[in-house]
Write a protein that holds these residues in place. Structure first.
Motif, PDB file in Angstrom:
ATOM      1  N   ARG A  67       6.518  19.080 -11.986  1.00 12.93           N
ATOM      2  CA  ARG A  67       7.687  19.915 -11.708  1.00 12.93           C
ATOM      3  C   ARG A  67       8.823  19.736 -12.705  1.00 12.93           C
ATOM      4  N   ARG A  68       9.046  18.500 -13.193  1.00 11.19           N
ATOM      5  CA  ARG A  68      10.230  18.250 -13.994  1.00 11.19           C
ATOM      6  C   ARG A  68       9.941  18.002 -15.455  1.00 11.19           C
ATOM      7  N   VAL A  69       8.809  17.399 -15.779  1.00 15.97           N
ATOM      8  CA  VAL A  69       8.527  17.093 -17.166  1.00 15.97           C
ATOM      9  C   VAL A  69       7.890  18.277 -17.877  1.00 15.97           C
ATOM     10  N   ARG A  70       6.943  18.921 -17.222  1.00 21.54           N
ATOM     11  CA  ARG A  70       6.246  20.028 -17.873  1.00 21.54           C
ATOM     12  C   ARG A  70       7.019  21.336 -17.777  1.00 21.54           C
ATOM     13  N   ASP A  71       7.787  21.511 -16.735  1.00 25.48           N
ATOM     14  CA  ASP A  71       8.573  22.736 -16.609  1.00 25.48           C
ATOM     15  C   ASP A  71       9.885  22.575 -17.371  1.00 25.48           C
ATOM     16  N   PRO A  72      10.388  23.649 -17.970  1.00 20.14           N
ATOM     17  CA  PRO A  72      11.676  23.570 -18.673  1.00 20.14           C
ATOM     18  C   PRO A  72      12.792  23.164 -17.716  1.00 20.14           C
ATOM     19  N   ALA A  73      13.631  22.231 -18.156  1.00 18.54           N
ATOM     20  CA  ALA A  73      14.753  21.779 -17.336  1.00 18.54           C
ATOM     21  C   ALA A  73      15.896  22.773 -17.426  1.00 18.54           C
ATOM     22  N   PRO A  74      16.667  22.927 -16.365  1.00 20.37           N
ATOM     23  CA  PRO A  74      17.841  23.807 -16.419  1.00 20.37           C
ATOM     24  C   PRO A  74      18.801  23.349 -17.512  1.00 20.37           C
ATOM     25  N   ILE A  75      19.374  24.288 -18.209  1.00 22.25           N
ATOM     26  CA  ILE A  75      20.275  23.951 -19.315  1.00 22.25           C
ATOM     27  C   ILE A  75      21.720  24.067 -18.838  1.00 22.25           C
ATOM     28  N   ASN A  76      22.445  22.989 -18.913  1.00 22.22           N
ATOM     29  CA  ASN A  76      23.890  23.009 -18.677  1.00 22.22           C
ATOM     30  C   ASN A  76      24.514  21.874 -19.457  1.00 22.22           C
ATOM     31  N   ILE A  77      25.806  21.947 -19.683  1.00 20.70           N
ATOM     32  CA  ILE A  77      26.494  20.992 -20.557  1.00 20.70           C
ATOM     33  C   ILE A  77      26.381  19.573 -20.030  1.00 20.70           C
ATOM     34  N   VAL A  78      26.559  19.407 -18.724  1.00 21.19           N
ATOM     35  CA  VAL A  78      26.524  18.069 -18.142  1.00 21.19           C
ATOM     36  C   VAL A  78      25.153  17.444 -18.322  1.00 21.19           C
ATOM     37  N   LEU A 117       0.830  -1.196   0.000  1.00 16.36           N
ATOM     38  CA  LEU A 117       0.000   0.000   0.000  1.00 16.36           C
ATOM     39  C   LEU A 117       0.872   1.256   0.000  1.00 16.36           C
ATOM     40  N   LEU A 118       1.931   1.233   0.807  1.00 20.66           N
ATOM     41  CA  LEU A 118       2.848   2.379   0.851  1.00 20.66           C
ATOM     42  C   LEU A 118       3.549   2.581  -0.481  1.00 20.66           C
ATOM     43  N   ALA A 119       4.010   1.488  -1.091  1.00 23.35           N
ATOM     44  CA  ALA A 119       4.711   1.591  -2.371  1.00 23.35           C
ATOM     45  C   ALA A 119       3.786   2.124  -3.456  1.00 23.35           C
ATOM     46  N   SER A 120       2.554   1.639  -3.496  1.00 20.33           N
ATOM     47  CA  SER A 120       1.588   2.120  -4.491  1.00 20.33           C
ATOM     48  C   SER A 120       1.347   3.617  -4.327  1.00 20.33           C
ATOM     49  N   GLY A 121       1.167   4.039  -3.091  1.00 19.99           N
ATOM     50  CA  GLY A 121       0.938   5.450  -2.845  1.00 19.99           C
ATOM     51  C   GLY A 121       2.138   6.310  -3.193  1.00 19.99           C
ATOM     52  N   TYR A 122       3.342   5.809  -2.884  1.00 18.30           N
ATOM     53  CA  TYR A 122       4.546   6.617  -3.112  1.00 18.30           C
ATOM     54  C   TYR A 122       4.794   6.834  -4.597  1.00 18.30           C
ATOM     55  N   ILE A 123       4.719   5.756  -5.401  1.00 18.72           N
ATOM     56  CA  ILE A 123       4.998   5.939  -6.822  1.00 18.72           C
ATOM     57  C   ILE A 123       3.928   6.807  -7.479  1.00 18.72           C
ATOM     58  N   SER A 124       2.708   6.780  -6.948  1.00 19.92           N
ATOM     59  CA  SER A 124       1.654   7.626  -7.498  1.00 19.92           C
ATOM     60  C   SER A 124       1.910   9.097  -7.196  1.00 19.92           C
ATOM     61  N   VAL A 125       2.193   9.393  -5.924  1.00 21.02           N
ATOM     62  CA  VAL A 125       2.436  10.777  -5.518  1.00 21.02           C
ATOM     63  C   VAL A 125       3.687  11.321  -6.194  1.00 21.02           C
ATOM     64  N   PHE A 126       4.742  10.520  -6.224  1.00 20.66           N
ATOM     65  CA  PHE A 126       5.985  10.957  -6.855  1.00 20.66           C
ATOM     66  C   PHE A 126       5.753  11.263  -8.329  1.00 20.66           C
TER      67      PHE A 126
END
Length: 497
Positions: A444-455, A428-437
């Motif tokens: 936050r990370r897919v829809r927003d532009p990612a910071p641009i750097n060489i690395v 139950l905890l694992a199901s909830g965590y992967i859903s919330v994450f």
């Protein structure tokens, strides 16, 4: 068992299998790496939550429950020591839920009267047919636009052509089985079905020859040879069907492309293509942190300039989860493989009853090929491959549960109740965590532009979980002693092939 007991004690209704197979069919059609990952996450969460709410009988022995929980505990301990607890915990929860999904689906397959092993194999064949359909559309689009044929174009829905090859590793054996088992649909004659499947299989093999999937090549040859030797007439027939499809696919590839490009020169290449470098990095970190590793998924935080995983499942578990967890992983897989091989031979010796022999052989070949390919590629990381990993494992497990008739109602013993609490709570905890994450990360990370750097740019095309799956530039990884000097030039990374 009565119908009432079958419904009451089922892990999941047949709708769960139906949704899973719909998701499997959508895998080659969905555009992009993220779409598959999000779909897989939703299905894993759904299966986990349903099983937890049902509080059903656990189709696992005490030793199996203990081993699974021990691996999860070691993963969490490793995550607590890592540079990014939230990402490391994501991989622990995800791995745990992949195992739970395979067990739950296997248990339901053994009980269900509507979903059968043959229908699962048919769904895999339909998935391949849809994959070929998308490729035909890509070819047509290239013709009307004047673009030349290129391997990446022919696998446009996969982020990397090697992810497409991983998909082929799991599915090719089932096309050979579909040629033998006959039509699964009453309205379609066997002759028409076999002609359709052979056309799809030949075209699918043509894509393989042009793509240069060396890992798929070796894994398929080894697995096919094994079943041909071990499973008698059924195994030899499987090998003959595979050879016929592969040969016809080669002819089609020669007809479509020039002789120079019909077969990718990479197929005969013996170079490791950077794997030795990735394995050396993994080994140095294993030596530095052998017991709990550097943390699940934390290899992706290392700026290798090449890949976010070491292209070897055993090394990946050892470097990230620690050697004890890797030993448990490998020991459990070896036990399950030998148990399945023993059961498969027993089923094939029976004259009547049970799944078609071709299906038993194809399931074995797929499991072996997937396992072999995982030793040189990221089979255990990518969503399309994970979809098929769970599907084929559940298929084998469902056949095993049905054969052994391990579908009795749950015991009311204290040990049984303890097993329920011990496994369903973490589930139950694992199901909830992967859903919330997933929801937070998608925003936050897919829809927003990612910071641009060489690395970051150099590692962008090495996805591990989301489209920008690398943790390089986000997490400071632990440095092993005597760490070799790395090239910090701005050249783009080339994935190990």
């Amino acid at each position: 068992m009565t119908v009432e007991q079958n419904i009451r004690y089922s892990w999941a209704p047949s709708i769960i299998w139906s949704l899973w197979l719909i998701g499997l069919a959508a895998v080659p059609v969905l555009g992009g790496f993220d779409s598959r990952r999000l779909l897989l996450t939703a299905l894993l969460s759904l299966i986990g939550l349903w099983a937890a709410i049902q509080r059903s009988r656990l189709p696992m022995g005490t030793a199996g429950v203990g081993a699974l929980l021990a691996i999860a505990a070691l993963g969490l301990l490793s995550a607590a020591r890592s540079a990014s607890f939230q990402w490391a915990s994501l991989e622990v929860a995800y791995t745990f839920m992949l195992a739970i999904a395979a067990i739950a689906l296997a248990h339901e397959l053994a009980r269900s009267s509507t979903i059968t092993p043959a229908s699962v194999a048919t769904a895999i064949t339909i998935s391949v047919a849809l994959c070929c359909f998308t490729v035909v559309i890509a070819i047509y689009a290239s013709l009307i636009s004047g673009m030349s044929f290129r391997a990446p174009l022919l696998t446009a829905n996969f982020a990397n052509i090697r992810f497409f090859n991983q998909y082929q590793t799991w599915t090719l054996p089932f096309l050979a089985a579909a040629l033998v088992t006959g039509s699964p649909f009453v309205a379609i004659r066997d002759s028409f079905w076999r002609a359709f499947v052979f056309t799809i299989a030949a075209f699918f093999w043509a894509l393989f020859w042009h793509s240069g999937g060396r890992g798929t090549e070796y894994a398929t040859v080894i697995a096919t040879t094994f079943v041909a030797i071990s499973f008698g007439a059924a195994g030899r027939r499987h090998a003959g069907q595979m050879l016929a499809c592969a040969t016809t696919g080669l002819v089609i590839s020669l007809a479509i492309y020039s002789p120079e490009s019909a077969t990718n020169a990479h197929m005969a290449d013996t170079d490791l293509n950077g794997r030795a470098y990735l394995w050396l990095i993994a080994w140095r970190h294993i030596v530095a942190a052998p017991w709990l590793g550097i943390g699940p998924m934390q290899y992706a935080a290392i700026d290798t300039g090449l890949a976010s995983h070491p292209h070897d499942a055993i090394l990946q578990w050892a470097v990230e989860w620690g050697v004890p967890a890797a030993v448990l992983f490998v020991a459990g897989i070896i036990y399950l493989i030998f148990a399945w091989l023993h059961l498969a031979r027993k089923i094939l010796k029976r004259q009547r009853g049970g799944p078609h022999p071709a299906l038993i052989v194809a399931t074995t070949a797929s499991l072996l090929a997937g396992g072999i390919h995982a030793l040189v590629s990221g089979v255990i990381d990518m969503p399309a491959s994970q979809f098929l990993l769970v599907t084929v494992t559940a298929l084998a497990g469902g056949i095993a549960f049905a054969h052994r008739r391990e579908i009795a109602p749950p015991d009311k013993t204290r040990l049984e109740r303890l097993k329920n609490v011990a496994l369903l709570g973490p589930m139950l905890l694992a199901s909830g965590y992967i859903s919330v994450f997933t929801v937070q990360d998608d925003y936050r990370r897919v829809r927003d532009p990612a910071p641009i750097n060489i690395v970051r740019l150099r590692n962008t095309y090495q996805p591990r979980y989301w489209s920008d799956g690398t943790l390089t530039g986000l997490v400071r990884p632990p440095a092993p002693p005597d760490k070799p000097r790395r090239d910090t030039s701005s050249r783009p990374a080339t994935a190990a092939k």
